[in-house]
Design a protein around this motif. Structure first.
Motif, PDB file in Angstrom:
ATOM      1  N   ARG A 118      -2.898   4.518  -5.091  1.00 45.15           N
ATOM      2  CA  ARG A 118      -1.530   4.129  -4.924  1.00 45.15           C
ATOM      3  C   ARG A 118      -1.002   4.624  -3.616  1.00 45.15           C
ATOM      4  NH1 ARG A 118       1.236   8.177  -8.547  1.00 45.15           N
ATOM      5  NH2 ARG A 118       0.324   6.858 -10.099  1.00 45.15           N
ATOM      6  N   ARG A 119      -1.647   5.670  -3.083  1.00 42.78           N
ATOM      7  CA  ARG A 119      -1.092   6.251  -1.884  1.00 42.78           C
ATOM      8  C   ARG A 119      -1.149   5.260  -0.732  1.00 42.78           C
ATOM      9  NH1 ARG A 119      -2.995  10.987  -2.992  1.00 42.78           N
ATOM     10  NH2 ARG A 119      -1.300  10.882  -4.449  1.00 42.78           N
ATOM     11  N   ILE A 120      -2.237   4.596  -0.578  1.00 47.82           N
ATOM     12  CA  ILE A 120      -2.339   3.692   0.551  1.00 47.82           C
ATOM     13  C   ILE A 120      -1.876   2.317   0.204  1.00 47.82           C
ATOM     14  CG2 ILE A 120      -3.887   2.588   2.111  1.00 47.82           C
ATOM     15  CD1 ILE A 120      -5.715   4.642   1.914  1.00 47.82           C
ATOM     16  N   TRP A 121      -2.316   1.906  -0.923  1.00 48.92           N
ATOM     17  CA  TRP A 121      -2.242   0.457  -1.049  1.00 48.92           C
ATOM     18  C   TRP A 121      -1.341   0.053  -2.192  1.00 48.92           C
ATOM     19  CZ3 TRP A 121      -6.371   3.104   0.954  1.00 48.92           C
ATOM     20  CH2 TRP A 121      -7.101   3.852   0.056  1.00 48.92           C
TER      21      TRP A 121
END
Lengths: 278, 396, 795
Positions: free
Chosen positions: B391-394
């Motif tokens: 979830r952090r990046i995308w």
């Protein structure tokens, strides 16, 4: 890092796409804008055999009113919403949400359907569309079904999508003129994923309050009747009646054990309520 | 074979589907002004214009841009706004090492085109998708604001949405021909499956990085539950995605667990050592496994104690679960075990156990065919960590 | 030197002046703005093959086996293949220093996640990664040391078994500390700074190829110090230096990250030299964050002793620095910790001092000196302690500083650790900063409370930055790189232009412009006719390269010296051509002038090169090319400094920090190009804000790095960095050419301290004091909740 090799298929109409997807096995992935899948492919976190590109499907790139709902195709981008290329039925609420997703260059390719399919609890559309009371349309070669967004997201990265099924559209209800909307997320910097999200849709005339606590470790908490947060009754001065202890209790019940996490979620909720009241 | 218009020139080329647009431009067309800074869509160095809209070329595959119009920094030599921006950038010392500059200019051009005024906050927010490590953004922001002011003073009005009319991802929908790959075509280039190394013979004790406690109840007497927990094959059946390798002994089991975490899937192959103390109705399972593809490994320990409740008609299973995770799947996630996850996982396991004891078929058969919603305790923990990362990046 | 005066009215506008002090626009900008810069990854060579590495997934393990599929045996190489290659040894002669040998490819053990185990060669990077994925590692895991304090415990697992402990070096410095013990104020704190990644936008990159005609390995590598890379490479490869050429093209930011010899550089050199490959490796972001080097991880236990009026009586400190598993070449292992002992007193006067330092080896990648080197951590620790003293003494933090700073009439000043401060007026800088930030108005705003409920705080910090320090400072370290005289070549071209060749490297600092300004200052040759050649060992004089804010002082001095030499020679030739006595001619505006006649340098050059027949027979044959060495009159370094003052608003619900105003009063000596210096300060500030609020590379207890993408490792963006207000003082250094001082790093030193002090000032009413950077919103919320709980349980 470079992606592992994959085969690429680009159907030109929805029925062909659905037929392809129906045949696909577990090592096939669907790509639209690729703004979530792309990084994972490059990092080799995901190594599909085949990628089916649905970004060209005209059926998924439209937005039109259908009665009291706006039907937004899955391949409409965050940028399309931000720029007002689709009709506005939420008095600017969706536009504001869209304009704060990641970054402009990402929004120009990232799609609303892709984001929901990814089912990331920290994603903006997951919480905001739940707050707006939107529904999602899922289609497979076998047929179509509609679900409330909150029933679609079943957990972190988990959704009700069945094999062979894709997100076809999102159906957003027209916001009433008397409704108040608030949407706040806590990020350490612009474009970062949210640590906490709150969405509130309050209509004092109808005495309704819908509240979403999102960016939890799992699916968002959706309170379709959130009157308990306001002393049991939703009135015009709802802001004054907000009871943080009730919110805290809801989070505890949902399993948010860490007091710091709860503090942050409640603080974000309070801000969203203040925004709705402003 | 794809066809693109790059800096107004038509280009035809054959390209591997996995080649992203930036690599295609750099390697095939020697347009090296498009820089790569992260290859996961965060830094903005690779930003270019795709159908006249800024887009990340590192997470956009060239094949998906068939028919699109691509403009790189090299194509903006004579562009009016870019020319004004270059003058302003040099005047305001808006670049030092120059690496972010091409992407920065592309993003700035979009802001200049769209923003009605040079409001500082809007400019900063608008430019937030492009990182610069040298300038502290002072000169960049000044330069962009100056160009906006000058253009608005000259009566040039902003263009909302950059003038785009079409819906959908920038660069999409230009191709008219379907692409249907033949399944044989890809096989040659496919990543080699790593040779499986043998599973370690000895399973050492270890100190788990994370430990938590949990418990659940089942409506069967302790002795029956204890027996069931002693049957490795049956326990495995309660863990969807599990397949056993060879014949387990009461003390040792080898197997694989396939976990699916959103789009990620991992195959952990490993072994576990089982210890049981019938007198106390306690037991301990120590296991280790690794997923060669992601170069990740995990060690786990489950200690259980069965406590009779309801006059011995039912059992409370008290668990102490510890684990360590190493390798790529550990590195892309932050710490973060949450109590509610443990509760959910334990509940799932308990439900399956309960069904099993009741003779109801369990969802996850031990043949490995079921790998959705991985319910294994340890693997669930792994899932959690990976989920947090993704979830952090995308999370978009 | 007629071009030095600057017109105060045009201080902020670019001007048309070109000499020292001119706010001249950069010569290098155009190529970058058109995407025509040339970075390593942009270089195209025939037959290029890409390399991907198999890296250790574990922090500490014994290698039992490396399985390479049969079909890839020819294109995968492990340590067993690297015949005749020596490990990297970055040693120090300091007593007690323990040597780490960094294998080129891991042998026996892996000591940090990301350590190189095997290299794979293929036509494209994607294919090389496919091959790397097919290689399996059989590793026997060993206990990992992830915590520098635990590393020092007896019985801790050993990173290097034969050492017997995990300490590269223990050092100490002590002066009269016992005399401070009876001070009425005694404050003790434990502070720490997170491990960080330098994160230039461009990572490392290497291309290696062998030129048979020249019998020479050419290594294209983004390096701040190409000549030092050649030294180290020659040692590891066992190849004559003449057989190696290092080319460092455009570099997308350095900050210290590109100041070491990489094992990857040795690997690719081996591929080119022994296997005939034209091989390329381009570091990706994950590799950058995980594998090559981190920075900044310090821990301090400090007691400050002071009188009731806030005057310092002494500082007693124990500092530990997490040095990682290896010492990087030319040297990294105990650089930071040992520097802590000598620089902790900062710009303050004190009668007593003690500092013990430990450089701890851990199962993490090495730490390198990053912009500001140890100073950022030291400033953080010291300046937070100064605020603690102010609170204890009940006086304003600014006043405590003013009472303890070195006074201008003491300059030059040797402080308690024998640092020689060359010049400056520190109290003036602090006073200007205090006036600019307007403390009384902040205090009244604090009393009035904010309508939005946020809490306001003001924070200060002041530091000194020793720069361009030379032989005398480094000789005692006994390390592979000791800077001596800096050399530069100045060469007039037949058409009257000038080429400058320097061994330092410019990667954002604008040396292609500023060195031209220096040459213009001496020779009066238009800067547009001056080219600066750098980044190539075959074309430039030896230099230790660009580090320690030294390039302007050292290479600038060398360029000036070489140009003075050219000027003297040109004057002699010009005098001959004018038929004048050389003693009476002068050089003005690019012309050699006599009382009634003059001749342009261009004409002198034309005559010298193209029409030697016009020269008299007794002309000086030295010509118009000179390589000359330079050292300042003292090589103990220049001391630039700045006072930072910041006001912040802290949201008490979410711990969000907004910077409302940021003031910097900087004294960097005489500024060659104020625009570029401003840029250095702005950029440094942004990195300092990253250190203060955002950047952190956490590790778990198994030594696994946990921020391995830019979505986890947060670099500040445009919306996170404000525009500060800058004020310059220009106290010349008495020792350097033009009085310049090094200023490249300073901007990054003070912000973590100033911002943390401001946040602590805001939260003091809540009983909160933050001592660990970065002060993330979550850390702030945690501290506030803990303070609230403590207050409740006390009540």
């Amino acid at each position: 890092m470079k992606a592992a090799a994959f085969a690429y298929e680009r159907p030109t109409d929805l029925n062909t796409a659905l037929a392809l997807i129906a045949k696909a096995d577990g090592t096939t992935k669907i790509i639209a804008g690729g703004q979530s899948l792309g990084p994972m492919l490059n990092l080799r976190l995901v190594e599909p055999d085949t990628i089916i590109d649905i970004s060209g499907l005209a059926e998924l790139k439209r937005a039109e009113r259908d009665g009291d709902e706006l039907v937004i195709g899955a391949c409409v981008t965050h940028g399309d919403v931000e720029d007002g290329r689709i009709p506005d039925v939420t008095r600017g609420a969706m536009q504001r949400v869209a304009s704060a997703i990641a970054y402009r260059a990402v929004r120009n390719r990232g799609t609303i359907g892709g984001s929901l399919s990814h089912a990331d609890p920290a994603a903006d559309w997951v919480s905001s569309l739940s707050g707006l009371g939107a529904r999602i349309t899922l289609r497979s070669a076998a047929g179509v079904r509609n679900l409330p967004i909150e029933n679609f997201i079943t957990g972190a990265l988990e959704s009700a999508l069945q094999p062979g099924e894709i997100v076809e559209a999102v159906r957003v209800p027209v916001m009433t003129p008397s409704a108040h909307w608030g949407y706040v997320k806590a990020c350490r910097k612009i474009g970062e994923f949210a640590h906490a999200i709150a969405a509130v849709l309050i209509d004092p005339e109808r005495a309704t309050a819908r509240v979403v606590l999102g960016a939890l470790e799992t699916a968002p908490i959706v309170l379709s009747d959130a009157s308990a947060l306001f002393g049991g009754r939703v009135t015009g001065d709802f802001k004054q009646h907000f009871d943080a202890r009730v919110a805290d209790a809801i989070l505890i019940k949902a399993g948010v054990a860490n007091a710091v996490d709860r503090h942050i979620h409640v603080a974000v909720l309070r801000r969203a309520i203040n925004e709705a009241a402003a | 074979m794809i066809g693109l218009t790059v800096n107004t020139r038509p280009v035809k080329a054959s390209v591997e589907p996995r080649t992203h647009l930036a690599d295609f431009l750099r390697d095939n067309l020697n347009l090296t002004g498009t820089h790569l800074g992260c290859e996961h869509g965060v830094c903005g160095a690779c930003t270019l214009l795709l159908d006249d809209m800024p887009a990340r070329s590192c997470i956009t595959y060239a094949v998906a841009c068939d028919g699109a119009r691509v403009t790189t920094i090299e194509g903006l030599d004579n562009d009016e706004i870019a020319t004004e921006l270059r003058a302003a950038f040099t005047r305001e010392h808006a670049l030092q090492c120059g690496y972010c500059t091409p992407g920065m200019l592309i993003a700035a051009r979009d802001i200049v085109l769209r923003l009605p005024t040079s409001d500082e906050h809007s400019v900063r927010v608008g430019m937030s998708g492009n990182l610069c490590r040298c300038t502290g953004y002072v000169g960049i922001v000044r330069a962009v604001r100056t160009v906006i002011d000058q253009r608005r003073e000259r009566g040039i009005t902003p263009i909302p949405g950059g003038g785009r009319q079409a819906l959908g991802p920038a660069g999409s929908g230009n191709a008219t021909n379907p692409v249907v790959s033949e399944t044989t075509a890809r096989a040659a280039a496919k990543t080699e499956t790593p040779d499986q190394i043998s599973v370690a013979m000895a399973i050492p004790n270890f100190t788990p990085a994370k430990v938590f406690e949990d418990q659940f109840t089942v409506a069967f007497p302790p002795a029956k539950v204890f027996d069931m927990l002693g049957d490795v094959a049956q326990v495995a059946a309660c863990l969807p995605g599990t397949s056993l390798i060879g014949t387990p002994t009461p003390e040792r089991v080898e197997g694989m667990i396939r976990v699916k975490l959103g789009p990620i899937s991992a195959n952990f192959r490993g072994a576990a050592r089982i210890e049981r103390v019938p007198e106390d109705l306690t037991g301990r399972i120590v296991g280790m496994g690794s997923d060669q593809r992601s170069r990740s490994s995990t060690q786990g320990e489950i200690r259980y104690r069965l406590v009779p409740i309801e006059q011995g008609a039912a059992t409370r299973v008290e668990l102490s679960i510890g684990y360590s995770l190493k390798g790529m799947l550990a590195q892309i996630a932050r710490d973060g075990l949450v109590r509610d996850l443990a509760a959910r996982l334990t509940a799932d396991f308990a439900r399956n156990l309960d069904r099993h004891l009741s003779g109801v078929p369990v969802d996850g058969a031990a043949d490995g065919s079921q790998d959705l919603n991985g319910v294994s305790l340890l693997i669930g923990l792994l899932r959690r960590r990976v989920q947090e990362t993704i979830r952090r990046i995308w999370g978009r | 030197m007629s071009h030095a005066e600057s017109d105060p009215a045009s201080e902020t506008a670019p001007d048309t002046k070109q000499g020292v002090g001119a706010r001249m626009l950069r010569k290098e900008d155009d190529r970058f703005m058109r995407g025509r810069g040339q970075y390593v990854a942009d270089i195209r060579l025939a037959g290029l093959q890409d390399v991907a590495f198999v890296r250790s997934p574990l922090a500490h393990a014994r290698i039992k086996a490396i399985h390479v599929p049969e079909r890839y045996r020819d294109v995968v190489f492990t340590a067993a293949d690297l015949d005749g290659i020596k490990p990297i040894r970055a040693v120090s002669g300091l007593p007690g220093f323990k040597i780490s040998e960094q294998p080129i490819l891991a042998t026996g053990k892996v000591r940090h996640v990301g350590e190189l185990v095997a290299m794979c060669v293929a036509p494209t990077r994607a294919e090389a990664e496919d091959i790397a994925a097919s290689v399996t590692l059989d590793l026997e895991e060993l206990p990992a040391i992830h915590d520098m304090l635990a590393a020092r415990d007896p019985g801790a697992a050993l990173v290097h078994e034969h050492w017997g402990d995990n300490v590269f070096l223990e050092s100490s410095f002590e002066v009269d500390i016992t005399k401070a013990f009876d001070a009425p104020i005694k404050v003790t704190r434990e502070l720490s700074t997170a491990r960080q990644c330098m994160s230039p936008l461009e990572g490392r990159g290497v291309i290696a190829t062998f030129d048979h005609r020249l019998d020479q390995l050419t290594l294209y590598t983004g390096s701040q110090m190409p000549h030092i890379v050649r030294n180290g490479l020659s040692d590891c490869m066992g190849v004559d230096q003449g057989q190696i050429r290092i080319v460092s093209p455009d570099i997308g930011g350095g900050f210290g990250h590109k100041g070491i010899l990489l094992p990857e550089e040795v690997c690719l050199s081996w591929l080119a030299l022994r296997k005939g490959y034209v091989a390329r490796w381009i570091e990706d972001r994950r590799e950058h964050l995980i594998a090559s080097a981190n920075c900044r991880e310090h821990h301090y236990k400090i007691t400050v002793y002071a009188d009731r009026d806030g005057r310092l009586r002494g500082i007693d400190c124990e500092a530990t620095v997490d040095s990682g598993a290896y010492s990087s070449y030319p040297f990294s292992a105990c650089l930071e910790a040992a520097q802590v002992a000598s620089i902790l007193p900062g710009p303050y006067v004190m009668p007593a001092y003690r500092c013990r330092t430990f450089s701890a080896a851990t199962n993490k990648c090495p730490i390198l000196p990053y912009r500001g080197v140890a100073r950022t951590g030291v400033c953080f620790a010291l300046e937070i302690m100064l605020d603690a003293v102010a609170v204890a003494a009940g006086i304003e933090p600014g006043e405590v500083r003013l009472r303890n700073l070195i006074q201008p009439d003491q300059m030059p000043f040797d402080n308690i650790t024998k640092k020689h401060f060359d010049s400056g007026d520190y109290p003036e800088a602090m006073n200007r900063a205090l006036a600019a930030i307007d403390i009384p108005s902040v205090r009244s705003r604090q009393r009035a409370k904010e309508p939005d409920g946020r809490l306001i705080g003001v924070g200060l910090s002041i530091y000194c930055e020793q720069a361009a320090h030379g032989t005398s400072v480094y000789a005692g370290w006994g390390i592979p790189m000791v800077p001596g005289h800096e050399q530069a070549t100045a060469r007039m071209t037949p058409d009257g232009g000038l080429e400058l060749r320097v061994g330092v490297h410019s990667h954002g600092q604008g040396l292609e412009t500023t060195l031209a300004q220096v040459a213009y200052e001496i020779l009066g040759i238009e800067t547009k006719l001056i080219r600066v050649v750098h980044g190539d060992t075959a074309m430039t004089p030896y230099s230790t390269g660009t580090w320690g804010s030294r390039s302007m002082v050292m290479a600038g001095g060398a360029v000036a010296t070489a140009c003075i030499e050219i000027a003297e020679r040109a004057k002699k030739i010009g005098a001959k051509l004018l038929q004048l006595d050389p003693a009476i001619v002068t050089l003005r505006d690019g012309r050699v002038c006599g009382p009634n006649s003059s001749i342009a340098l261009a004409e002198i050059a034309h005559t010298w090169y193209r029409r030697p027949q016009d020269l008299p027979a007794d002309v000086d044959p030295a010509g118009l090319e000179s390589t000359t060495g330079y050292k300042p009159q003292r090589d103990s370094g220049t001391f630039s400094y700045a006072a930072h003052a910041v006001t912040v608003a802290v949201d008490p619900d979410l711990g969000e920090v907004e910077i409302l105003d940021y003031v910097i009063v900087e004294d960097g000596g005489v500024l060659v190009n104020p625009m570029i210096v401003d840029g250095q300060i702005y950029g440094g500030l942004a990195q300092g804000i990253g250190t203060a609020l955002y950047e952190e590379m956490p590790f778990d207890s198994a030594g696994q790095p946990l921020a391995t993408t830019l979505a986890d490792y947060l670099l500040p963006g445009p919306a996170e960095v404000p525009e500060p207000r800058l004020d310059h003082m220009e106290t010349p250094s008495p020792y350097t050419m033009f009085g310049v001082k090094g200023v490249g790093e300073g901007g990054a030193i003070a912000p973590p301290a100033a911002i943390t002090n401001a946040v602590n000032d805001a939260l003091r009413p809540l009983g909160v004091e933050l001592l660990h950077s970065p002060i993330s919103p979550r850390r702030i919320v945690e501290a506030m909740l803990a303070a609230r709980d403590a207050e409740r349980s006390a009540a």
